[in-house]
Design a protein around this motif. Structure first.
Motif, PDB file in Angstrom:
ATOM      1  N   ILE A  98      -5.009  82.390   7.729  1.00  0.00           N
ATOM      2  CA  ILE A  98      -5.921  83.062   6.800  1.00  0.00           C
ATOM      3  C   ILE A  98      -5.165  83.540   5.565  1.00  0.00           C
ATOM      4  O   ILE A  98      -5.683  83.501   4.445  1.00  0.00           O
ATOM      5  CB  ILE A  98      -6.626  84.235   7.506  1.00  0.00           C
ATOM      6  CG1 ILE A  98      -7.475  83.714   8.670  1.00  0.00           C
ATOM      7  CG2 ILE A  98      -7.495  85.014   6.533  1.00  0.00           C
ATOM      8  CD1 ILE A  98      -8.184  84.803   9.455  1.00  0.00           C
ATOM      9  N   GLY A  99      -3.907  83.976   5.767  1.00  0.00           N
ATOM     10  CA  GLY A  99      -3.112  84.426   4.632  1.00  0.00           C
ATOM     11  C   GLY A  99      -2.888  83.325   3.612  1.00  0.00           C
ATOM     12  O   GLY A  99      -2.876  83.571   2.399  1.00  0.00           O
ATOM     13  N   ASP A 119      -6.771  81.727  -2.847  1.00  0.00           N
ATOM     14  CA  ASP A 119      -7.913  82.393  -3.482  1.00  0.00           C
ATOM     15  C   ASP A 119      -7.481  83.316  -4.611  1.00  0.00           C
ATOM     16  O   ASP A 119      -8.142  83.398  -5.654  1.00  0.00           O
ATOM     17  CB  ASP A 119      -8.695  83.217  -2.447  1.00  0.00           C
ATOM     18  CG  ASP A 119      -9.380  82.338  -1.412  1.00  0.00           C
ATOM     19  OD1 ASP A 119      -9.472  81.115  -1.639  1.00  0.00           O
ATOM     20  OD2 ASP A 119      -9.823  82.880  -0.377  1.00  0.00           O
ATOM     21  N   MET A 120      -6.368  84.025  -4.396  1.00  0.00           N
ATOM     22  CA  MET A 120      -5.981  85.094  -5.309  1.00  0.00           C
ATOM     23  C   MET A 120      -4.844  84.699  -6.247  1.00  0.00           C
ATOM     24  O   MET A 120      -4.246  85.564  -6.890  1.00  0.00           O
ATOM     25  CB  MET A 120      -5.543  86.321  -4.488  1.00  0.00           C
ATOM     26  CG  MET A 120      -6.504  86.732  -3.388  1.00  0.00           C
ATOM     27  SD  MET A 120      -8.031  87.422  -4.011  1.00  0.00           S
ATOM     28  CE  MET A 120      -7.475  89.033  -4.520  1.00  0.00           C
ATOM     29  N   SER A 136     -15.838  82.897   7.295  1.00  0.00           N
ATOM     30  CA  SER A 136     -16.394  81.843   6.438  1.00  0.00           C
ATOM     31  C   SER A 136     -17.911  81.753   6.555  1.00  0.00           C
ATOM     32  O   SER A 136     -18.497  80.740   6.184  1.00  0.00           O
ATOM     33  CB  SER A 136     -15.768  80.494   6.805  1.00  0.00           C
ATOM     34  OG  SER A 136     -16.015  80.186   8.169  1.00  0.00           O
ATOM     35  N   MET A 137     -18.545  82.805   7.071  1.00  0.00           N
ATOM     36  CA  MET A 137     -19.989  82.764   7.287  1.00  0.00           C
ATOM     37  C   MET A 137     -20.753  82.615   5.973  1.00  0.00           C
ATOM     38  O   MET A 137     -21.802  81.984   5.910  1.00  0.00           O
ATOM     39  CB  MET A 137     -20.446  84.035   8.010  1.00  0.00           C
ATOM     40  CG  MET A 137     -21.914  84.032   8.411  1.00  0.00           C
ATOM     41  SD  MET A 137     -22.340  85.422   9.483  1.00  0.00           S
ATOM     42  CE  MET A 137     -22.032  86.800   8.377  1.00  0.00           C
ATOM     43  N   ASP A 155     -14.925  79.351   1.080  1.00  0.00           N
ATOM     44  CA  ASP A 155     -14.260  79.272  -0.217  1.00  0.00           C
ATOM     45  C   ASP A 155     -13.950  80.688  -0.679  1.00  0.00           C
ATOM     46  O   ASP A 155     -14.238  81.664   0.015  1.00  0.00           O
ATOM     47  CB  ASP A 155     -15.123  78.529  -1.242  1.00  0.00           C
ATOM     48  CG  ASP A 155     -16.518  79.135  -1.376  1.00  0.00           C
ATOM     49  OD1 ASP A 155     -16.743  80.263  -0.884  1.00  0.00           O
ATOM     50  OD2 ASP A 155     -17.391  78.479  -1.974  1.00  0.00           O
ATOM     51  N   ALA A 156     -13.352  80.802  -1.850  1.00  0.00           N
ATOM     52  CA  ALA A 156     -12.937  82.121  -2.341  1.00  0.00           C
ATOM     53  C   ALA A 156     -14.124  83.059  -2.520  1.00  0.00           C
ATOM     54  O   ALA A 156     -14.042  84.252  -2.197  1.00  0.00           O
ATOM     55  CB  ALA A 156     -12.183  81.963  -3.665  1.00  0.00           C
ATOM     56  N   VAL A 157     -15.245  82.536  -3.008  1.00  0.00           N
ATOM     57  CA  VAL A 157     -16.426  83.374  -3.240  1.00  0.00           C
ATOM     58  C   VAL A 157     -17.005  83.876  -1.920  1.00  0.00           C
ATOM     59  O   VAL A 157     -17.340  85.055  -1.773  1.00  0.00           O
ATOM     60  CB  VAL A 157     -17.493  82.587  -4.037  1.00  0.00           C
ATOM     61  CG1 VAL A 157     -18.761  83.416  -4.192  1.00  0.00           C
ATOM     62  CG2 VAL A 157     -16.950  82.194  -5.401  1.00  0.00           C
ATOM     63  N   GLY A 158     -17.126  82.982  -0.946  1.00  0.00           N
ATOM     64  CA  GLY A 158     -17.674  83.372   0.347  1.00  0.00           C
ATOM     65  C   GLY A 158     -16.805  84.390   1.062  1.00  0.00           C
ATOM     66  O   GLY A 158     -17.305  85.353   1.654  1.00  0.00           O
TER      67      GLY A 158
END
Length: 284
Positions: free
Chosen positions: A95-96, A102-103, A124-125, A129-132
């Motif tokens: 996840i990291g 993403d960041m 990821s529900m 992606d970065a927005v979700g």
């Protein structure tokens, strides 16, 4: 979770990443506590609760010896976990690595609260992606803040009143208030949304879908009102006819009753006259 609210300037006095990580830790504990507190008072064994009113053990309520040992052991476990996870690297975890991607152009320190633990893949529900993922983090922070307020309210209420939070509470006693509040909440979300803006801490706006639903609801209401007016008019006509028929029937019955009463009285008077005549002539 940034809504522009930091009246004490804590984010400027202390390391921001550390503060964010601490908030998430407290949020997650509060979300567990705000569920566990009332459940303990509803279903927990009495020997685990405090005092004759069977309150959840807390700093303000006090502890019994056994509950103190239990709570101390739990906090010792959390402390050990805190010690072993503070200032940890997370960019080498699954996840990291996603957070690094993403960041990359926003924040170089990764995402606070990342323990690489998501067995149900809920992260990821809202989209993988970065927005979700950002939406899920915002949701967690929001729920955590409300939970911290909630558990503070629980502790203050029981300390001030001496009664368990589950007593005389609309959330735990059968009543119509909670369903009404839930219905109002869902009805509100059907038309409006709450936004965070630079100008206001919270701003309520009608969504585009809400505007369409509201217009459709108005049209349906007008259509229903028109149909109801027609039905009511027809019903009024039928009631008027029924009333007229009833009045005519009542008049007819009254006339027949009056005539019958008149004939009966006349016949009775005739019989009385004959008896008097016979008595006068000494026939009886």
């Amino acid at each position: 979770g940034d809504v522009g609210f930091d009246p004490l300037g804590l984010s400027e006095q202390f390391d921001l990443y550390t503060m964010m990580d601490a908030e998430l830790r407290h949020s997650r504990l509060a979300m567990l506590a705000v569920v566990g507190w009332p459940l303990a008072e509803l279903f927990g064994p009495q020997w685990m609760l405090h005092g004759p009113d069977h309150l959840s053990p807390s700093v303000l309520n006090g502890f019994d010896p056994l509950s103190f040992v239990t709570v101390a052991a739990i906090f010792a476990g959390f402390g050990f976990f805190e010690y072993n996870t503070a200032l940890r690297r997370v960019d080498d975890k699954a996840i990291g690595a996603k957070h690094v991607e993403d960041m990359a152009n926003v924040w170089k320190y990764g995402v606070p609260g990342d323990y690489d633990f998501d067995p149900l893949d809920l992260y990821s529900m809202f989209g993988d992606d970065a927005v979700g993922r950002k939406a899920m983090r915002e949701l967690e922070v929001s729920h955590g803040r409300w939970a911290m307020l909630g558990v503070t309210y629980f502790a203050a209420w029981e300390a001030l009143t001496g009664h368990a939070i589950v007593e005389n509470n609309p959330f735990f006693e059968p009543n119509a208030l909670l369903p009404a509040v839930a219905l109002a909440y869902f009805a509100f979300g059907f038309f409006y949304e709450v936004k965070n803006t630079d100008r206001y801490l919270l701003q309520i706006e009608r969504t585009s879908e809400g505007a369409v639903r509201m217009e459709r609801l108005r049209k349906d209401a007008k259509k229903f009102a028109a149909e109801a007016e027609v039905v009511a008019g027809e019903a009024l006509v039928e009631l008027t006819k029924a009333a007229e028929i009833t009045m005519e029937t009542a008049k007819d019955i009254k006339m027949k009753y009056d005539q019958l009463n008149k004939d009966y009285t006349k016949n009775l008077m005739s019989k009385n006259y004959d008896v008097e005549e016979l008595a006068k002539n000494n026939i009886l």
